[in-house]
Design a protein around this motif. Sequence first.
Motif, PDB file in Angstrom:
ATOM      1  N   ASP A   1     -16.876  15.129 -47.941  1.00 18.52           N
ATOM      2  CA  ASP A   1     -16.371  13.807 -47.549  1.00 18.52           C
ATOM      3  C   ASP A   1     -16.220  13.719 -46.031  1.00 18.52           C
ATOM      4  N   ALA A   2     -15.699  14.793 -45.412  1.00 17.77           N
ATOM      5  CA  ALA A   2     -15.527  14.805 -43.962  1.00 17.77           C
ATOM      6  C   ALA A   2     -16.881  14.748 -43.261  1.00 17.77           C
ATOM      7  N   ALA A   3     -17.868  15.468 -43.815  1.00 15.68           N
ATOM      8  CA  ALA A   3     -19.207  15.449 -43.222  1.00 15.68           C
ATOM      9  C   ALA A   3     -19.832  14.061 -43.323  1.00 15.68           C
ATOM     10  N   ALA A   4     -19.596  13.384 -44.470  1.00 10.96           N
ATOM     11  CA  ALA A   4     -20.142  12.032 -44.636  1.00 10.96           C
ATOM     12  C   ALA A   4     -19.501  11.063 -43.646  1.00 10.96           C
ATOM     13  N   ALA A   5     -18.190  11.197 -43.433  1.00  7.92           N
ATOM     14  CA  ALA A   5     -17.492  10.297 -42.506  1.00  7.92           C
ATOM     15  C   ALA A   5     -17.960  10.501 -41.069  1.00  7.92           C
ATOM     16  N   ALA A   6     -18.354  11.752 -40.740  1.00 12.61           N
ATOM     17  CA  ALA A   6     -18.765  12.051 -39.371  1.00 12.61           C
ATOM     18  C   ALA A   6     -20.267  11.908 -39.148  1.00 12.61           C
ATOM     19  N   ALA A   7     -21.010  11.632 -40.211  1.00 11.11           N
ATOM     20  CA  ALA A   7     -22.470  11.578 -40.106  1.00 11.11           C
ATOM     21  C   ALA A   7     -22.927  10.346 -39.341  1.00 11.11           C
ATOM     22  N   ALA A   8     -24.105  10.476 -38.756  1.00  8.77           N
ATOM     23  CA  ALA A   8     -24.708   9.329 -38.073  1.00  8.77           C
ATOM     24  C   ALA A   8     -25.009   8.237 -39.104  1.00  8.77           C
ATOM     25  N   PRO A   9     -25.009   6.965 -38.682  1.00 13.53           N
ATOM     26  CA  PRO A   9     -25.209   5.866 -39.647  1.00 13.53           C
ATOM     27  C   PRO A   9     -26.436   6.048 -40.536  1.00 13.53           C
ATOM     28  N   GLN A  10     -27.533   6.543 -39.974  1.00 13.02           N
ATOM     29  CA  GLN A  10     -28.743   6.679 -40.768  1.00 13.02           C
ATOM     30  C   GLN A  10     -28.647   7.826 -41.787  1.00 13.02           C
ATOM     31  N   ASP A  11     -27.715   8.739 -41.564  1.00 12.00           N
ATOM     32  CA  ASP A  11     -27.565   9.883 -42.472  1.00 12.00           C
ATOM     33  C   ASP A  11     -26.367   9.753 -43.404  1.00 12.00           C
ATOM     34  N   ARG A  12     -25.563   8.714 -43.211  1.00 10.45           N
ATOM     35  CA  ARG A  12     -24.286   8.628 -43.918  1.00 10.45           C
ATOM     36  C   ARG A  12     -24.475   8.437 -45.423  1.00 10.45           C
ATOM     37  N   ALA A  13     -25.436   7.637 -45.812  1.00  7.01           N
ATOM     38  CA  ALA A  13     -25.636   7.362 -47.241  1.00  7.01           C
ATOM     39  C   ALA A  13     -26.002   8.643 -47.997  1.00  7.01           C
ATOM     40  N   GLU A  14     -26.883   9.453 -47.413  1.00  7.68           N
ATOM     41  CA  GLU A  14     -27.284  10.699 -48.071  1.00  7.68           C
ATOM     42  C   GLU A  14     -26.123  11.684 -48.108  1.00  7.68           C
ATOM     43  N   ALA A  15     -25.352  11.748 -47.021  1.00  6.60           N
ATOM     44  CA  ALA A  15     -24.203  12.652 -46.996  1.00  6.60           C
ATOM     45  C   ALA A  15     -23.156  12.228 -48.030  1.00  6.60           C
ATOM     46  N   GLN A  16     -22.951  10.920 -48.166  1.00  7.01           N
ATOM     47  CA  GLN A  16     -21.983  10.441 -49.158  1.00  7.01           C
ATOM     48  C   GLN A  16     -22.473  10.706 -50.574  1.00  7.01           C
ATOM     49  N   ARG A  17     -23.782  10.636 -50.792  1.00  5.76           N
ATOM     50  CA  ARG A  17     -24.339  10.927 -52.123  1.00  5.76           C
ATOM     51  C   ARG A  17     -24.055  12.373 -52.502  1.00  5.76           C
ATOM     52  N   LYS A  18     -24.197  13.307 -51.546  1.00  7.67           N
ATOM     53  CA  LYS A  18     -23.916  14.710 -51.822  1.00  7.67           C
ATOM     54  C   LYS A  18     -22.438  14.917 -52.156  1.00  7.67           C
ATOM     55  N   ALA A  19     -21.573  14.207 -51.418  1.00  7.14           N
ATOM     56  CA  ALA A  19     -20.137  14.319 -51.703  1.00  7.14           C
ATOM     57  C   ALA A  19     -19.812  13.782 -53.089  1.00  7.14           C
ATOM     58  N   ASP A  20     -20.414  12.658 -53.461  1.00  7.27           N
ATOM     59  CA  ASP A  20     -20.167  12.074 -54.784  1.00  7.27           C
ATOM     60  C   ASP A  20     -20.706  12.965 -55.895  1.00  7.27           C
ATOM     61  N   ASP A  21     -21.861  13.593 -55.656  1.00  8.03           N
ATOM     62  CA  ASP A  21     -22.415  14.511 -56.657  1.00  8.03           C
ATOM     63  C   ASP A  21     -21.480  15.702 -56.879  1.00  8.03           C
ATOM     64  N   MET A  22     -20.958  16.260 -55.790  1.00  9.94           N
ATOM     65  CA  MET A  22     -20.033  17.383 -55.909  1.00  9.94           C
ATOM     66  C   MET A  22     -18.739  16.945 -56.597  1.00  9.94           C
TER      67      MET A  22
END
Length: 277
Positions: A110-131
């Motif tokens: 979740d912290a990585a998704a919040a800090a991710a660049a806008p273009q990478d945020r959706a993929e980072a949030q998907r990984k957090a939701d999967d976990m």
Amino acid sequence: MPRLRPVRLLLLCLPVLARAGVSYEFSVEAVDPSLAPVPVNAPVGKPVPREYFVDHGEVRVGGAGSSLGLLFKDRTMFVIDARQRTVHVLKSATTADFTARYANAVKQLDAAAAAAAPQDRAEAQRKADDMRAIERRLTEAAPRDFRVTVRFETVDGHDCRIWEERENGVKRLEFCVAPLASVAGGAEIWSGLQTLSRFREGAQFAFGVDLGVAPWWPDIASLGGIPLIIRVFDVDSLTTQIELHSIKTGVPVEQRFALPEDFSVQDGPEFASWYLP
């Protein structure tokens, strides 16, 4: 020569009390091995026994002749391998460790998704939701319904009453429960079951079945006694029968709970599922 004081003389005359506890056998019979989900290679009709020893909440699985012994104490699991002459010390095998590991992984993602660049945020949030979905699936207890029946059986001279356990309306387990006070050493065995419940796969060690990752299995306490028989069902077919029998009290257990001095001691691995008997 100095005279012994009366108190010291009395202490010298007292007998040395050996550590004693309760032992029992835990036998697993694969009634239908094509359906049985237990990790035991048991021929049909031939139960495979394991020895258990309990003392002051500590539990030892496996007797002196076992090639693999398991010791549960101080929230640590010790795997004693007689063939390799090693002791593996598992300090991260409890349910609390297991759930904390996944909770921490979700927090980090979740912290990585919040800090991710806008273009990478959706993929980072998907990984957090999967976990998060994995954590929920692994840590949420299944809804269970325990119902007492009018059926009674006898194991080793102990009368026990049948309880049925259903999940989503389907019978999965039967427990034949003897009142705690009617079983010699019953309170000690109960304490051992509570110890095992703290560990990941604890219900597998205690009962040979999966009861989830709760620190004390939901509704087990409401049964009010020691399960002497556990039957596992699959679509109304009996697949496995597990029996707790040959209970003995006052059993010397000092050597059972001592780690072999001439074995090498190793840390890990973190999780213990591959050690299941």
